[in-house]
Write a protein that holds these residues in place. Structure first.
Motif, mmCIF file in Angstrom:
data_model
loop_
_atom_site.group_PDB
_atom_site.id
_atom_site.type_symbol
_atom_site.label_atom_id
_atom_site.label_comp_id
_atom_site.label_asym_id
_atom_site.label_seq_id
_atom_site.Cartn_x
_atom_site.Cartn_y
_atom_site.Cartn_z
ATOM 1 N N ASP A 5 0.862 -1.176 0.000
ATOM 2 C CA ASP A 5 0.000 0.000 0.000
ATOM 3 C C ASP A 5 0.899 1.227 0.000
ATOM 4 O O ASP A 5 1.417 1.633 1.033
ATOM 5 C CB ASP A 5 -0.987 -0.004 1.166
ATOM 6 C CG ASP A 5 -0.422 -0.573 2.453
ATOM 7 O OD1 ASP A 5 0.812 -0.770 2.517
ATOM 8 O OD2 ASP A 5 -1.197 -0.811 3.377
ATOM 9 N N ASN A 6 1.128 1.747 -1.217
ATOM 10 C CA ASN A 6 2.038 2.871 -1.433
ATOM 11 C C ASN A 6 3.461 2.508 -1.028
ATOM 12 O O ASN A 6 4.162 3.277 -0.365
ATOM 13 C CB ASN A 6 1.566 4.114 -0.669
ATOM 14 C CG ASN A 6 0.135 4.481 -0.983
ATOM 15 O OD1 ASN A 6 -0.280 4.427 -2.143
ATOM 16 N ND2 ASN A 6 -0.632 4.843 0.022
ATOM 17 N N MET A 7 3.888 1.304 -1.425
ATOM 18 C CA MET A 7 5.211 0.783 -1.063
ATOM 19 C C MET A 7 5.828 0.073 -2.259
ATOM 20 O O MET A 7 5.217 -0.046 -3.317
ATOM 21 C CB MET A 7 5.090 -0.202 0.108
ATOM 22 C CG MET A 7 4.623 0.398 1.413
ATOM 23 S SD MET A 7 4.190 -0.904 2.604
ATOM 24 C CE MET A 7 5.704 -1.872 2.604
ATOM 25 N N ASP A 8 7.054 -0.412 -2.055
ATOM 26 C CA ASP A 8 7.732 -1.166 -3.097
ATOM 27 C C ASP A 8 8.455 -2.349 -2.478
ATOM 28 O O ASP A 8 8.701 -2.396 -1.271
ATOM 29 C CB ASP A 8 8.727 -0.292 -3.865
ATOM 30 C CG ASP A 8 9.877 0.176 -2.987
ATOM 31 O OD1 ASP A 8 10.915 -0.511 -2.948
ATOM 32 O OD2 ASP A 8 9.729 1.221 -2.321
ATOM 33 N N THR A 9 8.801 -3.308 -3.320
ATOM 34 C CA THR A 9 9.585 -4.470 -2.905
ATOM 35 C C THR A 9 10.346 -4.988 -4.117
ATOM 36 O O THR A 9 9.960 -4.736 -5.262
ATOM 37 C CB THR A 9 8.683 -5.581 -2.320
ATOM 38 O OG1 THR A 9 9.504 -6.623 -1.784
ATOM 39 C CG2 THR A 9 7.787 -6.187 -3.396
ATOM 40 N N SER A 10 11.413 -5.716 -3.857
ATOM 41 C CA SER A 10 12.158 -6.324 -4.960
ATOM 42 C C SER A 10 11.644 -7.732 -5.197
ATOM 43 O O SER A 10 10.961 -8.324 -4.359
ATOM 44 C CB SER A 10 13.656 -6.371 -4.633
ATOM 45 O OG SER A 10 13.881 -7.172 -3.486
ATOM 46 N N ILE A 11 11.970 -8.274 -6.367
ATOM 47 C CA ILE A 11 11.639 -9.659 -6.680
ATOM 48 C C ILE A 11 12.867 -10.491 -6.344
ATOM 49 O O ILE A 11 13.932 -10.319 -6.956
ATOM 50 C CB ILE A 11 11.261 -9.806 -8.163
ATOM 51 C CG1 ILE A 11 10.011 -8.963 -8.463
ATOM 52 C CG2 ILE A 11 11.022 -11.275 -8.524
ATOM 53 C CD1 ILE A 11 9.610 -8.951 -9.923
ATOM 54 N N GLY A 47 11.953 -4.216 -9.421
ATOM 55 C CA GLY A 47 11.157 -3.805 -8.273
ATOM 56 C C GLY A 47 9.683 -3.799 -8.629
ATOM 57 O O GLY A 47 9.313 -3.611 -9.793
ATOM 58 N N VAL A 48 8.846 -4.015 -7.618
ATOM 59 C CA VAL A 48 7.390 -3.909 -7.788
ATOM 60 C C VAL A 48 6.898 -2.812 -6.859
ATOM 61 O O VAL A 48 7.108 -2.875 -5.643
ATOM 62 C CB VAL A 48 6.671 -5.231 -7.448
ATOM 63 C CG1 VAL A 48 5.167 -5.079 -7.706
ATOM 64 C CG2 VAL A 48 7.238 -6.392 -8.252
ATOM 65 N N CYS A 49 6.265 -1.810 -7.424
ATOM 66 C CA CYS A 49 5.665 -0.730 -6.647
ATOM 67 C C CYS A 49 4.149 -0.900 -6.686
ATOM 68 O O CYS A 49 3.579 -1.177 -7.739
ATOM 69 C CB CYS A 49 6.031 0.635 -7.222
ATOM 70 S SG CYS A 49 7.804 0.993 -7.212
ATOM 71 N N ALA A 61 4.678 8.264 -2.970
ATOM 72 C CA ALA A 61 5.265 7.397 -1.947
ATOM 73 C C ALA A 61 5.527 6.007 -2.502
ATOM 74 O O ALA A 61 6.560 5.399 -2.195
ATOM 75 C CB ALA A 61 4.339 7.311 -0.736
ATOM 76 N N SER A 62 4.622 5.493 -3.322
ATOM 77 C CA SER A 62 4.817 4.153 -3.875
ATOM 78 C C SER A 62 6.013 4.101 -4.807
ATOM 79 O O SER A 62 6.637 3.053 -4.975
ATOM 80 C CB SER A 62 3.556 3.686 -4.609
ATOM 81 O OG SER A 62 3.333 4.440 -5.774
ATOM 82 N N LEU A 63 6.360 5.243 -5.402
ATOM 83 C CA LEU A 63 7.455 5.289 -6.372
ATOM 84 C C LEU A 63 8.733 5.918 -5.820
ATOM 85 O O LEU A 63 9.683 6.142 -6.567
ATOM 86 C CB LEU A 63 7.010 6.089 -7.611
ATOM 87 C CG LEU A 63 5.838 5.513 -8.401
ATOM 88 C CD1 LEU A 63 5.397 6.498 -9.468
ATOM 89 C CD2 LEU A 63 6.191 4.177 -9.027
ATOM 90 N N LYS A 64 8.769 6.173 -4.525
ATOM 91 C CA LYS A 64 9.903 6.915 -3.976
ATOM 92 C C LYS A 64 11.235 6.189 -4.154
ATOM 93 O O LYS A 64 12.294 6.819 -4.214
ATOM 94 C CB LYS A 64 9.679 7.229 -2.509
ATOM 95 C CG LYS A 64 9.671 6.027 -1.577
ATOM 96 C CD LYS A 64 9.441 6.447 -0.138
ATOM 97 C CE LYS A 64 9.437 5.243 0.796
ATOM 98 N NZ LYS A 64 9.216 5.651 2.201
#
Length: 257
Positions: free
Chosen positions: A136-142, A149-151, A165-168
């Motif tokens: 939720d408005n965040m990112d993570t790596s695969i 990255g997945v935002c 924020a999701s793309l920061k």
């Protein structure tokens, strides 16, 4: 009178046949395969496999769907694009659906406009239980492809969407996937960056389409140079368990980079 009764019986039989067809049509387990190449300065000779499913609503994920997905090989990430559930869906069904999807690969989830109807804390608990991440408005790596990255954005229905924020951390990744339930957010994302892949659902492709006429346009996969956008018809239904002219779908996306 007999002619009238026969006519009514005929109309009734045709109506029932159409409804049965629409109900059966809505239960199809379609898995659509998309593939494209990301062309940047360095080509790594690798392939990223993404499974995307949105708008499950009341449907059950079963072994037959999973077998279809597995026929395309192993998946690097499973992206659930919102509306995993809606009000009235038993938590046991939601948990089973996530448990089944988790057998395919690591789960990333973004909120839809209906999910919180069953309880936000319960959804978070179920996703965490099976090793998934709520974006939720965040990112993570695969994990298997750390250059990617997945935002993920929250849904506009929450009142807490924050695309910035999701793309920061977008620049921390060589390649980027952005997942949002509502495709309306694509425009806001593109004002900030140009992801290699954008994913959304929400519209159900109109769900019931009579020719060109429907509440929403059909889902589509659009490839633009070394980028792509996918708006899915979604897997389940809302309001009525019927579809016509907008088949249910899930997606395997193969990206060469």
């Amino acid at each position: 009178m007999r002619i009238l009764l026969n006519s009514l019986a005929g109309v009734t039989a045709i109506t029932i046949a159409i409804l049965v067809y629409m109900f059966t049509y809505a239960k199809r387990r379609n898995v659509i395969n998309h593939s494209y190449k990301v062309k940047k300065e360095t080509i790594h000779g690798k392939e990223l496999s993404v499974f995307f499913i949105s708008d499950i609503h009341r449907r059950r994920i079963d072994r037959r769907l999973l077998d279809k997905v597995k026929s395309f090989g192993s998946m690097d990430v499973i992206i659930v694009g919102g509306d995993l559930a809606e009000g009235g869906v038993p938590l046991s069904r939601i948990e089973k659906n996530i448990r089944m999807l988790a057998t395919l690969g690591p789960i990333v989830f973004v909120w839809g406009n209906n999910d919180r109807e069953v309880g936000e804390s319960e959804i978070r608990r179920i996703i965490r239980k099976y090793g998934g991440i709520v974006l939720d408005n965040m990112d993570t790596s695969i994990p298997s492809h750390p250059l990617w990255g997945v935002c993920g954005t929250d849904d506009p229905s929450s009142g807490h969407v924050d695309v910035k924020a999701s793309l920061k951390n977008a620049e921390s990744y060589r390649y980027l996937i952005v997942a949002a339930h509502n495709p309306y957010l694509f425009r806001k994302v593109e004002e900030i960056c140009s992801p290699e892949l954008m994913l959304a659902g929400h519209t159900h492709g109109g769900q019931i389409r009579i020719g060109r006429f429907s509440l929403h346009p059909p889902g589509e996969f659009i490839e633009q140079k070394d980028r792509a956008k996918l708006i899915s018809n979604g897997y389940g239904t809302s309001i009525v368990p019927l579809r016509f002219g907008a088949a249910p779908e899930s997606h395997v996306i193969k990206i060469n980079y």
